[in-house]
Design an enzyme around this catalytic site. Structure first.
Site, short mmCIF file in Angstrom:
data_model
loop_
_atom_site.label_atom_id
_atom_site.label_comp_id
_atom_site.label_asym_id
_atom_site.label_seq_id
_atom_site.Cartn_x
_atom_site.Cartn_y
_atom_site.Cartn_z
N LYS A 145 0.77 -1.16 0.10
CA LYS A 145 -0.05 -0.08 -0.07
C LYS A 145 1.02 1.30 0.05
CE LYS A 145 -2.10 -0.91 3.70
NZ LYS A 145 -1.59 -2.13 4.07
N ARG B 14 -9.18 1.07 8.90
CA ARG B 14 -8.72 -0.28 9.08
C ARG B 14 -9.86 -0.83 9.85
NH1 ARG B 14 -3.04 0.84 9.09
NH2 ARG B 14 -1.64 -0.92 9.30
N ARG C 222 12.05 -5.70 4.82
CA ARG C 222 11.82 -4.16 4.64
C ARG C 222 12.77 -3.41 5.22
NH1 ARG C 222 5.97 -1.56 4.79
NH2 ARG C 222 6.08 -2.21 7.04
N ARG D 35 11.77 -1.29 11.02
CA ARG D 35 10.64 -0.87 11.80
C ARG D 35 10.57 -1.99 12.98
NH1 ARG D 35 5.54 0.55 8.08
NH2 ARG D 35 4.40 -0.49 9.71
N ARG E 243 0.27 -8.57 13.63
CA ARG E 243 -0.54 -7.56 12.54
C ARG E 243 -1.28 -8.03 11.60
NH1 ARG E 243 4.50 -4.72 10.45
NH2 ARG E 243 3.07 -3.45 9.12
#
Ligand code: AMP
Length: 221
Positions: free
Chosen positions: A13, A88, A127, A160, A171
């Protein structure tokens, strides 16, 4: 043009929203980015949000929605926005409809970026994010030219805190719990478009641009 990007963490996203925003000259609104800025700035909101985020849980609706209203009311959103990470929950989706209605506006469409479990884990665990400009890299798929430094601004890259495997699983589980009702909300309103997002980012982007053009034929991209 007001577009929402929906999908699990790791669907791409953020990556899509950044490029799409540039191509359509619209602001990219990421509630995750705004929350992280608040956490690193130690603001009242950041202090309240930090523990939820570290656990991979959702920040309470009322905090995030208030934050979103303040962002949507900035003058740069007059021609629209690309929304990434909000809504969300069904409550957030309903609140967003009402907020926009009160401003004589509405969402044009919501794209659901369908992504499979192994792809999510592979993307998120690799990431790395620039601590200065926020650009995303991936240790295998998109490594920086110089190890752990941003190609764009030279800033140091970091992982992160919520991109560690255990938090990723949490998550994704949180997302699954909330996503069905969200998707139904936009399907009911005939605003939902679905895309398989396991493939390369450019192919996905081109499909989203085609969707936007179908809605507004005069769109310059
Ligand atoms: P993201 O960068 O979109 O993956 O978001 C990172 C984290 O910020 C999430 O795991 C949540 O803890 C929090 N967050 C971001 N957007 C929302 C939202 N719309 N509602 C609740 N929590 C959010």
């Amino acid at each position: 043009m007001r577009i929402i990007l929906l999908g699990p963490p790791g669907a791409g996203k953020g990556t899509q929203a950044k490029v799409l925003a540039k191509r359509l000259t619209l602001p990219h609104i990421s509630t995750g980015d705004i929350l992280r800025q608040n956490v690193s700035g130690n603001t009242t909101l950041g202090i309240k949000a930090k523990d939820f985020m570290n656990k991979g849980a959702l920040v309470p609706d009322e905090l995030v929605t208030q934050m979103l209203i303040e962002r949507i009311d900035q003058p740069d959103t007059e021609k629209g926005f690309i929304l990434d990470g909000y809504p969300r929950t069904l409550k957030q989706a309903e609140d967003l409809d009402n907020i926009l209605k009160g401003r004589n506006a509405a969402i044009d469409f919501a794209v659901y970026l369908d992504t499979s479990g192994p792809v999510i884990i592979q993307r998120l665990s690799g990431r790395r994010v620039c601590s200065k400009c926020g650009l995303n890299f991936h240790i295998k798929n998109m490594p920086p030219k110089v190890d752990m430094l941003c190609d764009n601004c030279g800033g140091p890259l970091y992982q992160r805190g919520d991109d560690k495997e255990e938090t990723i699983k949490k998550r994704v589980a949180v997302y699954k719990q909330e996503s069905a009702s969200l998707i139904e909300h936009y399907r009911d309103k005939q605003k939902l478009k679905c895309l398989n997002a396991d493939g390369d980012a450019e192919g996905v982007l081109n499909k989203i641009i085609l969707m936007a053009k179908e809605i507004d034929g005069s769109l310059k991209v």
